[in-house]
Every structure is written in C-alpha cells, then in structure tokens.
Design a protein around this motif. Structure first.
Motif, PDB file in Angstrom:
ATOM      1  N   PHE A  39     -15.784   8.745  22.314  1.00  0.00           N
ATOM      2  CA  PHE A  39     -16.824   8.259  23.113  1.00  0.00           C
ATOM      3  C   PHE A  39     -16.526   6.798  23.597  1.00  0.00           C
ATOM      4  N   GLU A  40     -16.952   6.396  25.006  1.00  0.00           N
ATOM      5  CA  GLU A  40     -16.456   5.239  25.726  1.00  0.00           C
ATOM      6  C   GLU A  40     -17.400   4.122  25.304  1.00  0.00           C
ATOM      7  N   HIS A  45     -12.350   2.320  27.746  1.00  0.00           N
ATOM      8  CA  HIS A  45     -12.078   1.842  26.255  1.00  0.00           C
ATOM      9  C   HIS A  45     -12.695   2.727  25.409  1.00  0.00           C
ATOM     10  N   TRP A  46     -11.960   3.471  24.546  1.00  0.00           N
ATOM     11  CA  TRP A  46     -12.706   4.567  23.566  1.00  0.00           C
ATOM     12  C   TRP A  46     -12.335   4.334  22.052  1.00  0.00           C
ATOM     13  N   ILE A  47     -13.482   4.913  21.642  1.00  0.00           N
ATOM     14  CA  ILE A  47     -13.487   5.355  20.015  1.00  0.00           C
ATOM     15  C   ILE A  47     -13.385   6.684  19.683  1.00  0.00           C
ATOM     16  N   HIS A  48     -12.322   6.992  18.757  1.00  0.00           N
ATOM     17  CA  HIS A  48     -12.248   8.231  18.467  1.00  0.00           C
ATOM     18  C   HIS A  48     -13.105   8.338  16.996  1.00  0.00           C
ATOM     19  N   TYR A  49     -13.816   9.715  16.929  1.00  0.00           N
ATOM     20  CA  TYR A  49     -14.740   9.974  15.842  1.00  0.00           C
ATOM     21  C   TYR A  49     -14.470  11.334  15.274  1.00  0.00           C
ATOM     22  N   THR A  50     -14.304  11.200  13.873  1.00  0.00           N
ATOM     23  CA  THR A  50     -14.082  12.402  13.017  1.00  0.00           C
ATOM     24  C   THR A  50     -15.032  12.079  11.872  1.00  0.00           C
ATOM     25  N   ALA A  51     -15.769  13.484  11.726  1.00  0.00           N
ATOM     26  CA  ALA A  51     -16.453  13.594  10.356  1.00  0.00           C
ATOM     27  C   ALA A  51     -16.034  14.655   9.494  1.00  0.00           C
ATOM     28  N   TYR A  52     -16.274  14.290   8.052  1.00  0.00           N
ATOM     29  CA  TYR A  52     -15.944  15.006   6.974  1.00  0.00           C
ATOM     30  C   TYR A  52     -16.883  15.254   6.093  1.00  0.00           C
ATOM     31  N   GLN A  53     -17.053  16.433   5.312  1.00  0.00           N
ATOM     32  CA  GLN A  53     -17.720  16.697   4.251  1.00  0.00           C
ATOM     33  C   GLN A  53     -16.919  17.350   3.235  1.00  0.00           C
ATOM     34  N   PRO A  54     -16.534  16.081   2.406  1.00  0.00           N
ATOM     35  CA  PRO A  54     -15.312  16.218   1.517  1.00  0.00           C
ATOM     36  C   PRO A  54     -15.701  17.056   0.164  1.00  0.00           C
ATOM     37  N   LYS A  55     -17.210  17.284  -0.089  1.00  0.00           N
ATOM     38  CA  LYS A  55     -17.330  18.072  -1.329  1.00  0.00           C
ATOM     39  C   LYS A  55     -17.629  19.698  -1.116  1.00  0.00           C
ATOM     40  N   GLU A  56     -18.349  19.927   0.112  1.00  0.00           N
ATOM     41  CA  GLU A  56     -18.456  21.219   0.400  1.00  0.00           C
ATOM     42  C   GLU A  56     -17.494  21.786   1.337  1.00  0.00           C
ATOM     43  N   ASP A  78     -11.891   5.470  14.842  1.00  0.00           N
ATOM     44  CA  ASP A  78     -10.672   4.806  15.052  1.00  0.00           C
ATOM     45  C   ASP A  78     -10.953   4.081  16.477  1.00  0.00           C
ATOM     46  N   TYR A  79     -10.804   2.771  16.740  1.00  0.00           N
ATOM     47  CA  TYR A  79     -10.519   2.027  17.777  1.00  0.00           C
ATOM     48  C   TYR A  79      -9.431   2.293  18.782  1.00  0.00           C
ATOM     49  N   GLN A  80      -9.312   2.708  19.678  1.00  0.00           N
ATOM     50  CA  GLN A  80      -8.165   3.113  20.491  1.00  0.00           C
ATOM     51  C   GLN A  80      -7.840   2.247  21.372  1.00  0.00           C
ATOM     52  N   ASP A  81      -8.398   0.701  21.201  1.00  0.00           N
ATOM     53  CA  ASP A  81      -8.080  -0.345  21.796  1.00  0.00           C
ATOM     54  C   ASP A  81      -7.906  -1.552  21.134  1.00  0.00           C
ATOM     55  N   MET A  82      -6.856  -2.136  21.006  1.00  0.00           N
ATOM     56  CA  MET A  82      -6.598  -3.421  20.100  1.00  0.00           C
ATOM     57  C   MET A  82      -7.440  -4.671  20.451  1.00  0.00           C
ATOM     58  N   LYS A  83      -8.224  -4.586  21.560  1.00  0.00           N
ATOM     59  CA  LYS A  83      -8.960  -5.677  21.832  1.00  0.00           C
ATOM     60  C   LYS A  83     -10.373  -5.634  21.022  1.00  0.00           C
TER      61      LYS A  83
END
Length: 197
Positions: A39-40, A45-56, A78-83
């Motif tokens: 998402f922007e 300038h974008w952020i990448h998002y990932t979700a986990y449910q490690p127990k289930e 994860d910021y995809q832009d150093m700024k």
C-alpha cells in the motif's frame, strides 16, 4: 484431426507460461498496483505488508485474509523506500466498521526498514479490520495510510495454489508418459481414438 506434434508444442508453451515469473509475482501482472500486499504512503512510495499466524499455520504467509482469530498474529511491514527509515511511525489495528481499537504501538523509529508487530492473542472475533499507519517525518506533514484485512475466514486454497497443484500433477503425468511404455501406449491409443471421432 488432432496433430500430436502441435499438442506437445502447445503443452510446452503452457508450461513455459506457468513458469513465467511475471505470472506468479504478487497478483500476476506488471506493476505494484496489483499487489494486494502493498500500500502507498504517498505517490510512488510503498510499504509491503505480510501477516503470519505462526501457531496455527506455521510457515504460511497471509495478506488480506487471515484464517484464524484468537491465535497469535504477526504483522510485518517493509518500507520499500530508504527515505522513511529514519521517521517515527505509529501503528494501530481497529475492528471495522465500529473503529474499536484492538492493537496500538506508540510512535517510534524503525531504522532497519522492517517492522514486526506482534498481536499475541490475535484479534477478538471474525470480521473486517483496518491497519492504520501514521508516519511522522522529521520535516513535513504526517502521512496516514490504511490497509484492510479480514480475519476468521478459515484457511482456503488460493486459485494460484490450485493451479500450481494441477500443473505439477500434469508434469508428473507427462514424466510417466515419457518413461513408461505401457502408459504411453495407452495414452497414444486414446488420442488415436479421439482423432477418429
């Protein structure tokens, strides 16, 4: 009449397309606008998002649909832009449409460019949720971004995963066809009968 040579060439073309990285990369089309996990913050300038449910669901990645509710949820950004890496960022998760807060992390700097939020008890109930990200740059105005997700829908096999399973099944059958004379004869006889129809 079916031409066996054309059938084999057609199969090779389909296999080539299935292995094409552009078809399998987050949504199957060029550009970032098809990646549901990005998402922007502001134009370009974008952020990448990932979700986990490690127990289930260990080792499973999720984005817009999380199968469980009352189990640990980890949200990774994860910021995809150093700024943005030296800016102060605040995170909040709310239950929608009520807007009830279920998680909040106070504003702080994340210099690595990766932020992991841990919701130890998950979310309270199935439904729609909204992630609010507020970025406070050292100079300039605050930036607000939102990312929605659903929780509690159960685990479903995605269309891409289903296609991948079918692909590997067809590959396996093709290997058996090439290596087993009796199976090859059976398939060739079936194709010959189809040609005569």
């Amino acid at each position: 009449m079916i031409n066996i040579s054309r059938l084999k060439k057609g199969l090779l073309v389909v296999l080539g397309l299935l292995f094409s990285t552009s078809l399998w990369a987050h949504g199957g089309a060029a550009g970032t606008d098809t990646d549901q996990c990005k998402f922007e913050l502001e134009p370009g300038h974008w952020i990448h998002y990932t979700a986990y449910q490690p127990k289930e669901f260990p080792a499973e990645e999720f984005c817009g649909n999380l199968p469980g509710t009352n189990s640990q949820i980890q949200l990774v950004f994860d910021y995809q832009d150093m700024k943005y890496r030296n800016n102060t960022v605040e995170f909040e998760v709310t239950k929608e449409p009520e807007g009830k807060r279920v998680f909040f992390e106070e504003a702080k700097k994340h210099k690595s460019g990766t932020v992991m939020l841990n919701l130890p008890n998950g979310v309270p109930e199935p439904g729609k949720y909204l992630i609010h990200i507020t970025l406070v740059p050292d100079q300039g105005e605050r930036l607000d971004a939102h990312m929605g997700f659903k929780a509690g829908g159960g685990q479903q096999v995605s269309k891409n995963s289903l296609l991948l399973y079918v692909f590997f099944a067809l590959c396996g059958l093709y290997v058996v066809y090439l290596s087993n004379a009796s199976f090859k004869r059976l398939i060739d006889d079936a194709i010959a009968k189809l040609k005569n129809v």
